[in-house]
Scaffold this motif. Structure first.
Motif, PDB file in Angstrom:
ATOM      1  N   LEU A  10       0.849  -1.188   0.000  1.00  0.00           N
ATOM      2  CA  LEU A  10       0.000   0.000   0.000  1.00  0.00           C
ATOM      3  C   LEU A  10       0.886   1.240   0.000  1.00  0.00           C
ATOM      4  O   LEU A  10       1.717   1.406   0.890  1.00  0.00           O
ATOM      5  CB  LEU A  10      -0.921   0.004   1.227  1.00  0.00           C
ATOM      6  CG  LEU A  10      -1.876   1.199   1.346  1.00  0.00           C
ATOM      7  CD1 LEU A  10      -2.848   1.260   0.168  1.00  0.00           C
ATOM      8  CD2 LEU A  10      -2.644   1.131   2.662  1.00  0.00           C
ATOM      9  N   VAL A  12       0.835   5.287   0.283  1.00  0.00           N
ATOM     10  CA  VAL A  12      -0.044   6.339   0.789  1.00  0.00           C
ATOM     11  C   VAL A  12       0.611   7.695   0.566  1.00  0.00           C
ATOM     12  O   VAL A  12       1.679   7.973   1.095  1.00  0.00           O
ATOM     13  CB  VAL A  12      -0.328   6.150   2.299  1.00  0.00           C
ATOM     14  CG1 VAL A  12      -1.416   7.112   2.752  1.00  0.00           C
ATOM     15  CG2 VAL A  12      -0.685   4.711   2.622  1.00  0.00           C
ATOM     16  N   GLU A  36      -3.097   1.934  -3.657  1.00  0.00           N
ATOM     17  CA  GLU A  36      -2.795   3.302  -3.247  1.00  0.00           C
ATOM     18  C   GLU A  36      -3.920   3.905  -2.417  1.00  0.00           C
ATOM     19  O   GLU A  36      -5.071   3.480  -2.502  1.00  0.00           O
ATOM     20  CB  GLU A  36      -2.528   4.177  -4.469  1.00  0.00           C
ATOM     21  CG  GLU A  36      -3.716   4.309  -5.399  1.00  0.00           C
ATOM     22  CD  GLU A  36      -3.369   5.047  -6.681  1.00  0.00           C
ATOM     23  OE1 GLU A  36      -3.956   6.122  -6.906  1.00  0.00           O
ATOM     24  OE2 GLU A  36      -2.537   4.550  -7.456  1.00  0.00           O
ATOM     25  N   ALA A  37      -3.535   4.875  -1.591  1.00  0.00           N
ATOM     26  CA  ALA A  37      -4.488   5.645  -0.790  1.00  0.00           C
ATOM     27  C   ALA A  37      -4.008   7.089  -0.781  1.00  0.00           C
ATOM     28  O   ALA A  37      -2.804   7.350  -0.786  1.00  0.00           O
ATOM     29  CB  ALA A  37      -4.558   5.096   0.633  1.00  0.00           C
ATOM     30  N   GLU A  42      -7.999   7.042   4.442  1.00  0.00           N
ATOM     31  CA  GLU A  42      -8.288   6.067   3.383  1.00  0.00           C
ATOM     32  C   GLU A  42      -7.399   4.829   3.541  1.00  0.00           C
ATOM     33  O   GLU A  42      -7.845   3.694   3.368  1.00  0.00           O
ATOM     34  CB  GLU A  42      -8.063   6.714   2.010  1.00  0.00           C
ATOM     35  CG  GLU A  42      -8.418   5.796   0.847  1.00  0.00           C
ATOM     36  CD  GLU A  42      -8.101   6.394  -0.522  1.00  0.00           C
ATOM     37  OE1 GLU A  42      -8.069   5.620  -1.489  1.00  0.00           O
ATOM     38  OE2 GLU A  42      -7.880   7.623  -0.623  1.00  0.00           O
ATOM     39  N   ALA A  43      -6.131   5.049   3.890  1.00  0.00           N
ATOM     40  CA  ALA A  43      -5.191   3.942   4.067  1.00  0.00           C
ATOM     41  C   ALA A  43      -5.642   3.004   5.179  1.00  0.00           C
ATOM     42  O   ALA A  43      -5.609   1.782   5.027  1.00  0.00           O
ATOM     43  CB  ALA A  43      -3.800   4.487   4.378  1.00  0.00           C
ATOM     44  N   LYS A  46      -8.445   0.790   3.995  1.00  0.00           N
ATOM     45  CA  LYS A  46      -7.963  -0.263   3.094  1.00  0.00           C
ATOM     46  C   LYS A  46      -7.204  -1.340   3.870  1.00  0.00           C
ATOM     47  O   LYS A  46      -7.307  -2.519   3.560  1.00  0.00           O
ATOM     48  CB  LYS A  46      -7.072   0.332   2.003  1.00  0.00           C
ATOM     49  CG  LYS A  46      -7.860   1.106   0.973  1.00  0.00           C
ATOM     50  CD  LYS A  46      -7.004   1.502  -0.209  1.00  0.00           C
ATOM     51  CE  LYS A  46      -7.903   2.088  -1.285  1.00  0.00           C
ATOM     52  NZ  LYS A  46      -7.282   2.112  -2.592  1.00  0.00           N
TER      53      LYS A  46
END
Length: 127
Positions: A10, A12, A36-37, A42-43, A46
């Protein structure tokens, strides 16, 4: 923990161009599963939905900074073991110390290249 090129990563960052740069560097290194975030909030969402093998996060973001995201991740039993690399444009020693105290796995100062990223990722997984 060994380095697995198929692990989900991920990235970010609130700056789309930086996400694209990091995504391209990861591809050069053989990592294909890159999500992606745009910010820490948002991260976190996810991360609760999917098990990431690594998080690479920018420090300076709004509304939740990378540092706040790191603190939230490390205080959540379900997420606390995920390796976390912090990316920042500022090499302030107090930031590095704060991130280390908060449990960051490694730290990268912008700008960086594929070799630097590879070295940081490898050092996280050799520990």
């Amino acid at each position: 923990m060994s380095l697995d090129p198929s692990m989900p990563i991920l990235v970010v960052d609130d700056y789309k161009t930086m996400i694209r740069i990091i995504r391209n560097l990861l591809k050069q290194l053989g990592f294909e599963d890159v999500d992606e975030a745009a910010d820490g909030t948002e991260a976190l969402g996810k991360m609760k939905e999917r098990g990431y093998g690594l998080v690479i996060s920018d420090w300076n973001m709004e509304p939740m900074t990378g540092y706040e995201l790191l603190q939230r991740v490390r205080s959540d039993d379900a997420l606390s073991a995920i390796p976390f690399i912090m990316v920042t444009a500022e090499a302030k020693s107090e930031n590095v110390i704060a991130a280390k105290k908060a449990g960051v796995s490694n730290y990268i100062v912008k700008p960086f290249n594929a070799q630097t990223l590879k070295g940081k990722i490898e050092s996280v997984f050799q520990a």
